[in-house]
Design a protein around this motif. Structure first.
Motif, short mmCIF file in Angstrom:
data_model
loop_
_atom_site.label_atom_id
_atom_site.label_comp_id
_atom_site.label_asym_id
_atom_site.label_seq_id
_atom_site.Cartn_x
_atom_site.Cartn_y
_atom_site.Cartn_z
N GLN A 1 -16.32 28.92 0.18
CA GLN A 1 -16.27 29.60 1.48
C GLN A 1 -16.39 28.52 2.55
O GLN A 1 -17.28 27.68 2.49
CB GLN A 1 -17.41 30.59 1.59
CG GLN A 1 -17.35 31.40 2.85
CD GLN A 1 -18.31 32.56 2.77
OE1 GLN A 1 -18.24 33.40 1.87
NE2 GLN A 1 -19.25 32.58 3.69
N VAL A 2 -15.45 28.52 3.47
CA VAL A 2 -15.44 27.48 4.51
C VAL A 2 -15.56 28.14 5.88
O VAL A 2 -14.89 29.13 6.17
CB VAL A 2 -14.12 26.67 4.45
CG1 VAL A 2 -14.10 25.60 5.53
CG2 VAL A 2 -13.93 26.04 3.08
N GLU A 3 -16.45 27.56 6.70
CA GLU A 3 -16.63 28.08 8.05
C GLU A 3 -16.34 26.93 9.01
O GLU A 3 -16.98 25.89 8.97
CB GLU A 3 -18.08 28.54 8.20
CG GLU A 3 -18.28 29.60 9.24
CD GLU A 3 -19.76 29.98 9.33
OE1 GLU A 3 -20.40 30.18 8.29
OE2 GLU A 3 -20.25 30.03 10.47
N ILE A 4 -15.33 27.12 9.85
CA ILE A 4 -14.94 26.09 10.80
C ILE A 4 -15.31 26.56 12.20
O ILE A 4 -14.89 27.64 12.63
CB ILE A 4 -13.41 25.83 10.72
CG1 ILE A 4 -13.03 25.40 9.28
CG2 ILE A 4 -12.98 24.78 11.74
CD1 ILE A 4 -11.55 25.41 9.02
N ILE A 5 -16.09 25.74 12.89
CA ILE A 5 -16.53 26.12 14.23
C ILE A 5 -15.72 25.35 15.27
O ILE A 5 -15.62 24.13 15.21
CB ILE A 5 -18.04 25.82 14.45
CG1 ILE A 5 -18.89 26.43 13.31
CG2 ILE A 5 -18.52 26.28 15.82
CD1 ILE A 5 -18.95 27.94 13.30
N GLY A 6 -15.15 26.07 16.23
CA GLY A 6 -14.46 25.44 17.35
C GLY A 6 -15.12 25.89 18.64
O GLY A 6 -16.34 26.02 18.69
N MET B 1 -4.52 21.60 26.78
CA MET B 1 -4.47 21.26 25.35
C MET B 1 -5.47 20.16 25.01
O MET B 1 -6.09 20.19 23.94
CB MET B 1 -3.05 20.82 24.96
CG MET B 1 -1.98 21.90 25.10
SD MET B 1 -2.38 23.50 24.36
CE MET B 1 -2.19 23.13 22.62
N GLY B 2 -5.61 19.20 25.92
CA GLY B 2 -6.49 18.06 25.63
C GLY B 2 -7.96 18.42 25.59
O GLY B 2 -8.77 17.65 25.06
N LEU B 3 -8.34 19.56 26.12
CA LEU B 3 -9.77 19.92 26.19
C LEU B 3 -10.16 20.99 25.17
O LEU B 3 -11.24 21.55 25.24
CB LEU B 3 -10.12 20.42 27.60
CG LEU B 3 -10.00 19.38 28.72
CD1 LEU B 3 -10.35 20.01 30.07
CD2 LEU B 3 -10.91 18.19 28.46
N ARG B 4 -9.26 21.26 24.25
CA ARG B 4 -9.53 22.38 23.33
C ARG B 4 -10.24 21.93 22.05
O ARG B 4 -10.05 20.82 21.58
CB ARG B 4 -8.22 23.04 22.91
CG ARG B 4 -7.55 23.72 24.05
CD ARG B 4 -6.26 24.35 23.60
NE ARG B 4 -5.63 25.00 24.74
CZ ARG B 4 -4.94 26.13 24.67
NH1 ARG B 4 -4.74 26.72 23.49
NH2 ARG B 4 -4.42 26.65 25.73
N LYS B 5 -11.03 22.86 21.50
CA LYS B 5 -11.54 22.73 20.13
C LYS B 5 -11.14 24.00 19.39
O LYS B 5 -11.87 24.97 19.35
CB LYS B 5 -13.07 22.58 20.15
CG LYS B 5 -13.54 21.16 19.86
CD LYS B 5 -15.04 21.08 19.88
CE LYS B 5 -15.60 21.32 18.49
NZ LYS B 5 -17.09 21.33 18.50
N ASP B 6 -9.90 23.96 18.89
CA ASP B 6 -9.31 25.16 18.29
C ASP B 6 -9.59 25.19 16.78
O ASP B 6 -9.07 24.39 16.01
CB ASP B 6 -7.79 25.12 18.55
CG ASP B 6 -7.09 26.39 18.10
OD1 ASP B 6 -7.54 26.99 17.10
OD2 ASP B 6 -6.08 26.76 18.73
N ALA B 7 -10.42 26.13 16.36
CA ALA B 7 -10.84 26.19 14.94
C ALA B 7 -9.66 26.48 14.03
O ALA B 7 -9.62 26.02 12.88
CB ALA B 7 -11.91 27.27 14.77
N LEU B 8 -8.68 27.22 14.53
CA LEU B 8 -7.53 27.56 13.68
C LEU B 8 -6.62 26.36 13.43
O LEU B 8 -6.06 26.22 12.34
CB LEU B 8 -6.74 28.72 14.29
CG LEU B 8 -5.60 29.26 13.43
CD1 LEU B 8 -6.11 29.77 12.09
CD2 LEU B 8 -4.84 30.36 14.16
N VAL B 9 -6.53 25.48 14.42
CA VAL B 9 -5.72 24.26 14.23
C VAL B 9 -6.36 23.40 13.14
O VAL B 9 -5.67 22.86 12.26
CB VAL B 9 -5.58 23.50 15.57
CG1 VAL B 9 -4.94 22.14 15.34
CG2 VAL B 9 -4.75 24.33 16.55
N THR B 10 -7.69 23.29 13.18
CA THR B 10 -8.39 22.56 12.11
C THR B 10 -8.14 23.23 10.76
O THR B 10 -7.88 22.56 9.76
CB THR B 10 -9.92 22.52 12.41
OG1 THR B 10 -10.10 22.04 13.73
CG2 THR B 10 -10.65 21.63 11.43
#
Ligand SMILES: [Zn+2]
Length: 394
Positions: free
Chosen positions: A208-213, A223-232
């Protein structure tokens, strides 16, 4: 052929249609009313075949046939009577009804085997709140009743922890276990071979993996300021695919569930939860892949948690029994090939304690767990004939 094709087909259709709905799908869930009706009718057919029938507290059914020497350990064979929701006719049931046909054929031929025989119909093989292969794991002593998730779910099925203990078997009383089952894949069909001789059943590990953005406005966050969990998550998915391809067949990896939070069109995904499932015959390869996935996650983000939530180790079937099944095929002039099982089965649990063999027959178009599930009657007859010959050889 020594088996009675008509008798096998009739009994298979009679029991198999218990739980059929208007769409043609069959739903005979573990512990359900439909399961109980099927268990009752199966018990009658087993008694008609002269078996001494018993049901344990988990509603697994056993039918015993005397051997020449009843102090010898029994040869056990069978499969599961429960189905998934809206499943097919053949998954599980085939292993039981072919076993019953073997008994009836031995009766017809007036053969008493040296060892006693036991036909078994397991309950709750398909996944439920208690996990898959429930009855066979209980019988093999692989589940301790004091597990907290069991305490939570047993009352739903009118079960008590002591019922689990009472259902355990002394597997020293069993010389060998055999299961005839549909392949649920398309290897045999692709090669036009009617019999698969299973050499091993894949282990299953799930992470089970949990990615936090960082959830934020999709219109005002550059775009440069994002932390998009789905992209990771997307990077991870591609890497898992690469790792699996590099490890080579029969290794497989799948991400079949993914949850995006908060999950709105105008919000950058702040959190993604997904489950990575990997299967192989070799536990070392499974562990290596797990290590590679964890290393990759550490490289791409610091805000990731990974936890191994399932670790079912692979098992090998007994080489002696693989040989016996191969010889049975040769003797009968039926072509067979060695194969591994990517799906879990009752045989996988019993194999941890008892020398075990598994025989596959082709699934048309590889379909299973759906109303379209199908195996040709001709292949079913061949599989049953191989089962009979294998039991006689053992
Ligand atoms: Zn099955």
């Amino acid at each position: 052929m020594r088996i009675n094709k008509k008798r096998l087909k009739t009994s298979m259709l009679e029991i198999g249609n218990i739980g059929k709905d208007s769409t043609g799908g069959i739903t005979r869930l573990a512990f359900s009313h439909e399961y109980k009706v099927a268990a009752w009718r199966l018990s009658q057919l087993m008694e008609d075949a002269g078996l001494e029938v018993k049901q344990d507290p988990l509603a697994t059914i056993y039918g015993r046939r005397d051997g020449e020497d009843n102090t010898l350990p029994a040869i056990m064979f069978g499969s599961h009577l429960d189905t998934v929701k809206n499943g097919g006719l053949y998954d599980g049931l085939l292993g039981i009804m072919s076993g019953l046909e073997v008994i009836n054929t031995l009766n017809d031929l007036g053969i008493t085997t040296k060892n006693p025989l036991e036909l078994v119909a397991f309950n709750a093989e398909e996944g439920s709140a208690m996990g898959g292969t429930f009855a066979s794991r209980v019988i093999a002593g692989l589940i301790s009743p004091d597990k907290s998730f069991l305490q939570d779910h047993l009352p739903d099925y009118n079960l008590r922890p002591e019922d689990l203990l009472a259902s355990r078997r002394n597997l020293n009383e069993i010389k060998a276990f055999l299961e005839l089952h549909i392949e649920q894949g398309r290897v045999l069909e692709g090669e036009n071979i009617p019999i698969g001789i299973v050499t091993g059943i894949a282990g299953i590990t799930r992470y089970q993996v949990e990615i936090i953005g960082e959830a934020n406005h999709s219109g005002t966050t550059p775009m440069g300021l994002r932390k998009d969990a789905l992209v990771t998550a997307a990077k991870l998915i591609l890497e898992v695919e690469n790792i699996a391809r590099e490890l080579g067949e029969p290794f497989v990896a799948t991400i079949g569930t993914l949850e995006i939070k908060p999950g709105a069109v105008s919000i950058i995904p702040g959190e993604v939860e997904l489950i990575i499932e990997i299967r192989d015959l070799d536990q070392t390869k499974i562990d290596v892949a797990g290590g590679q996935i964890t290393d990759y996650l550490n490289q791409i983000s610091k805000d990731i948690q990974i936890e191994r939530i399932v670790n079912k180790t692979p098992v090998k079937t007994a080489p002696d029994i693989v040989n016996i099944i191969e010889k049975a095929c040769k003797k009968l002039g039926i072509s067979g090939r060695k194969i591994i099982s990517g799906a879990g089965h009752d045989a996988k649990e019993i194999a941890r304690k008892v020398p075990t063999g598994m025989i596959f027959v082709p699934s048309i178009a590889g379909k299973s767990h759906c109303p379209e599930e199908k195996t040709s009657w001709e292949d079913i007859y061949l599989g049953t004939e191989v089962l009979l010959e294998t039991i006689l050889s053992i």
